[in-house]
Design a protein around this motif. Structure first.
Motif, PDB file in Angstrom:
ATOM      1  N   LEU A 150      35.029  27.904   6.873  1.00 40.33           N
ATOM      2  CA  LEU A 150      34.452  27.084   7.942  1.00 40.33           C
ATOM      3  C   LEU A 150      35.519  26.611   8.926  1.00 40.33           C
ATOM      4  O   LEU A 150      35.257  26.546  10.141  1.00 40.33           O
ATOM      5  CB  LEU A 150      33.699  25.894   7.351  1.00 40.33           C
ATOM      6  CG  LEU A 150      32.431  26.241   6.573  1.00 40.33           C
ATOM      7  CD1 LEU A 150      31.863  25.002   5.899  1.00 40.33           C
ATOM      8  CD2 LEU A 150      31.400  26.896   7.465  1.00 40.33           C
ATOM      9  N   LEU A 151      36.704  26.311   8.437  1.00 35.52           N
ATOM     10  CA  LEU A 151      37.801  25.911   9.313  1.00 35.52           C
ATOM     11  C   LEU A 151      38.212  27.060  10.232  1.00 35.52           C
ATOM     12  O   LEU A 151      38.345  26.884  11.446  1.00 35.52           O
ATOM     13  CB  LEU A 151      38.998  25.437   8.482  1.00 35.52           C
ATOM     14  CG  LEU A 151      40.233  25.025   9.278  1.00 35.52           C
ATOM     15  CD1 LEU A 151      39.933  23.779  10.106  1.00 35.52           C
ATOM     16  CD2 LEU A 151      41.395  24.771   8.340  1.00 35.52           C
TER      17      LEU A 151
ATOM     18  N   ARG B 268      34.266  25.696  -3.257  1.00 32.63           N
ATOM     19  CA  ARG B 268      34.314  24.720  -2.161  1.00 32.63           C
ATOM     20  C   ARG B 268      35.546  24.926  -1.295  1.00 32.63           C
ATOM     21  O   ARG B 268      35.479  24.814  -0.069  1.00 32.63           O
ATOM     22  CB  ARG B 268      34.324  23.302  -2.718  1.00 32.63           C
ATOM     23  CG  ARG B 268      33.017  22.881  -3.337  1.00 32.63           C
ATOM     24  CD  ARG B 268      33.128  21.468  -3.852  1.00 32.63           C
ATOM     25  NE  ARG B 268      32.005  21.138  -4.705  1.00 32.63           N
ATOM     26  CZ  ARG B 268      31.838  19.980  -5.290  1.00 32.63           C
ATOM     27  NH1 ARG B 268      32.734  19.021  -5.133  1.00 32.63           N
ATOM     28  NH2 ARG B 268      30.801  19.759  -6.053  1.00 32.63           N
ATOM     29  N   GLN B 269      36.678  25.220  -1.926  1.00 32.29           N
ATOM     30  CA  GLN B 269      37.908  25.459  -1.168  1.00 32.29           C
ATOM     31  C   GLN B 269      37.783  26.685  -0.284  1.00 32.29           C
ATOM     32  O   GLN B 269      38.185  26.663   0.889  1.00 32.29           O
ATOM     33  CB  GLN B 269      39.090  25.622  -2.122  1.00 32.29           C
ATOM     34  CG  GLN B 269      39.499  24.356  -2.817  1.00 32.29           C
ATOM     35  CD  GLN B 269      40.551  24.595  -3.891  1.00 32.29           C
ATOM     36  OE1 GLN B 269      40.702  25.698  -4.403  1.00 32.29           O
ATOM     37  NE2 GLN B 269      41.269  23.534  -4.245  1.00 32.29           N
ATOM     38  N   VAL B 270      37.230  27.764  -0.831  1.00 31.58           N
ATOM     39  CA  VAL B 270      37.072  28.998  -0.062  1.00 31.58           C
ATOM     40  C   VAL B 270      36.099  28.770   1.101  1.00 31.58           C
ATOM     41  O   VAL B 270      36.359  29.177   2.242  1.00 31.58           O
ATOM     42  CB  VAL B 270      36.600  30.160  -0.969  1.00 31.58           C
ATOM     43  CG1 VAL B 270      36.187  31.367  -0.149  1.00 31.58           C
ATOM     44  CG2 VAL B 270      37.693  30.530  -1.958  1.00 31.58           C
TER      45      VAL B 270
ATOM     46  N   GLY C 252      23.246  21.866  -3.246  1.00 34.31           N
ATOM     47  CA  GLY C 252      23.925  23.155  -3.158  1.00 34.31           C
ATOM     48  C   GLY C 252      25.433  22.998  -3.200  1.00 34.31           C
ATOM     49  O   GLY C 252      26.130  23.742  -3.891  1.00 34.31           O
ATOM     50  N   TRP C 253      25.952  22.033  -2.456  1.00 37.94           N
ATOM     51  CA  TRP C 253      27.391  21.780  -2.435  1.00 37.94           C
ATOM     52  C   TRP C 253      27.877  21.365  -3.818  1.00 37.94           C
ATOM     53  O   TRP C 253      28.898  21.839  -4.300  1.00 37.94           O
ATOM     54  CB  TRP C 253      27.710  20.703  -1.399  1.00 37.94           C
ATOM     55  CG  TRP C 253      29.163  20.367  -1.319  1.00 37.94           C
ATOM     56  CD1 TRP C 253      29.786  19.294  -1.869  1.00 37.94           C
ATOM     57  CD2 TRP C 253      30.187  21.126  -0.667  1.00 37.94           C
ATOM     58  NE1 TRP C 253      31.133  19.322  -1.583  1.00 37.94           N
ATOM     59  CE2 TRP C 253      31.399  20.438  -0.849  1.00 37.94           C
ATOM     60  CE3 TRP C 253      30.188  22.313   0.069  1.00 37.94           C
ATOM     61  CZ2 TRP C 253      32.608  20.903  -0.334  1.00 37.94           C
ATOM     62  CZ3 TRP C 253      31.387  22.759   0.585  1.00 37.94           C
ATOM     63  CH2 TRP C 253      32.577  22.067   0.380  1.00 37.94           C
ATOM     64  N   ASN C 254      27.142  20.476  -4.468  1.00 39.72           N
ATOM     65  CA  ASN C 254      27.535  19.997  -5.796  1.00 39.72           C
ATOM     66  C   ASN C 254      27.464  21.091  -6.856  1.00 39.72           C
ATOM     67  O   ASN C 254      28.130  20.992  -7.884  1.00 39.72           O
ATOM     68  CB  ASN C 254      26.687  18.800  -6.214  1.00 39.72           C
ATOM     69  CG  ASN C 254      27.006  17.564  -5.400  1.00 39.72           C
ATOM     70  OD1 ASN C 254      28.096  17.421  -4.869  1.00 39.72           O
ATOM     71  ND2 ASN C 254      26.037  16.677  -5.276  1.00 39.72           N
ATOM     72  N   SER C 255      26.672  22.131  -6.613  1.00 38.73           N
ATOM     73  CA  SER C 255      26.569  23.212  -7.593  1.00 38.73           C
ATOM     74  C   SER C 255      27.745  24.195  -7.500  1.00 38.73           C
ATOM     75  O   SER C 255      27.919  25.031  -8.376  1.00 38.73           O
ATOM     76  CB  SER C 255      25.250  23.971  -7.412  1.00 38.73           C
ATOM     77  OG  SER C 255      25.280  24.737  -6.225  1.00 38.73           O
ATOM     78  N   LEU C 256      28.551  24.082  -6.440  1.00 39.42           N
ATOM     79  CA  LEU C 256      29.695  24.976  -6.281  1.00 39.42           C
ATOM     80  C   LEU C 256      30.879  24.503  -7.120  1.00 39.42           C
ATOM     81  O   LEU C 256      31.073  23.300  -7.317  1.00 39.42           O
ATOM     82  CB  LEU C 256      30.124  25.019  -4.814  1.00 39.42           C
ATOM     83  CG  LEU C 256      29.129  25.567  -3.805  1.00 39.42           C
ATOM     84  CD1 LEU C 256      29.682  25.422  -2.398  1.00 39.42           C
ATOM     85  CD2 LEU C 256      28.780  27.006  -4.096  1.00 39.42           C
ATOM     86  N   SER C 257      31.669  25.457  -7.562  1.00 41.39           N
ATOM     87  CA  SER C 257      32.901  25.109  -8.270  1.00 41.39           C
ATOM     88  C   SER C 257      33.929  24.613  -7.246  1.00 41.39           C
ATOM     89  O   SER C 257      33.757  24.789  -6.042  1.00 41.39           O
ATOM     90  CB  SER C 257      33.461  26.324  -9.012  1.00 41.39           C
ATOM     91  OG  SER C 257      33.962  27.279  -8.092  1.00 41.39           O
TER      92      SER C 257
END
Length: 87
Positions: A36-37, A29-31, A20-25
């Motif tokens: 999360l931060l 991922r930055q957003v 799932g993480w790898n499928s994100l642009s």
């Protein structure tokens, strides 16, 4: 649940999360990372404030607010700051 099946389930969850993480642009991922931060910092602030607050300054029992803040993502800490803390 047997030990092997728990390990398999954990491995499957890790694999699925990684896919799932790898499928994100990169932008997605930055957003997500920024969100999360912010969520982590806000939870920490809410839990710290709850721990330091006197009982009379909190609407409802503290033992109800702590898991709400911890496990209910944005709604938990936002509701604590909006309604749970007396001004």
């Amino acid at each position: 649940m047997e030990k092997d099946s728990r390990a398999e389930l954990f491995a499957h969850l890790i694999k699925t999360s990684r896919e799932g993480w790898n499928s994100l642009s990169r932008r997605q991922r930055q957003v997500l990372g920024a969100f999360l931060l912010i969520d982590g910092v806000a939870k920490t602030l809410a839990l710290t404030d709850l721990a330091r607050a006197k009982k009379r300054k909190v609407r409802g029992p503290k033992w109800v607010w702590a898991p709400l803040i911890t496990f209910v993502d944005v709604v938990g800490w936002a509701s604590y700051f909006a309604a749970g803390k007396k001004r």
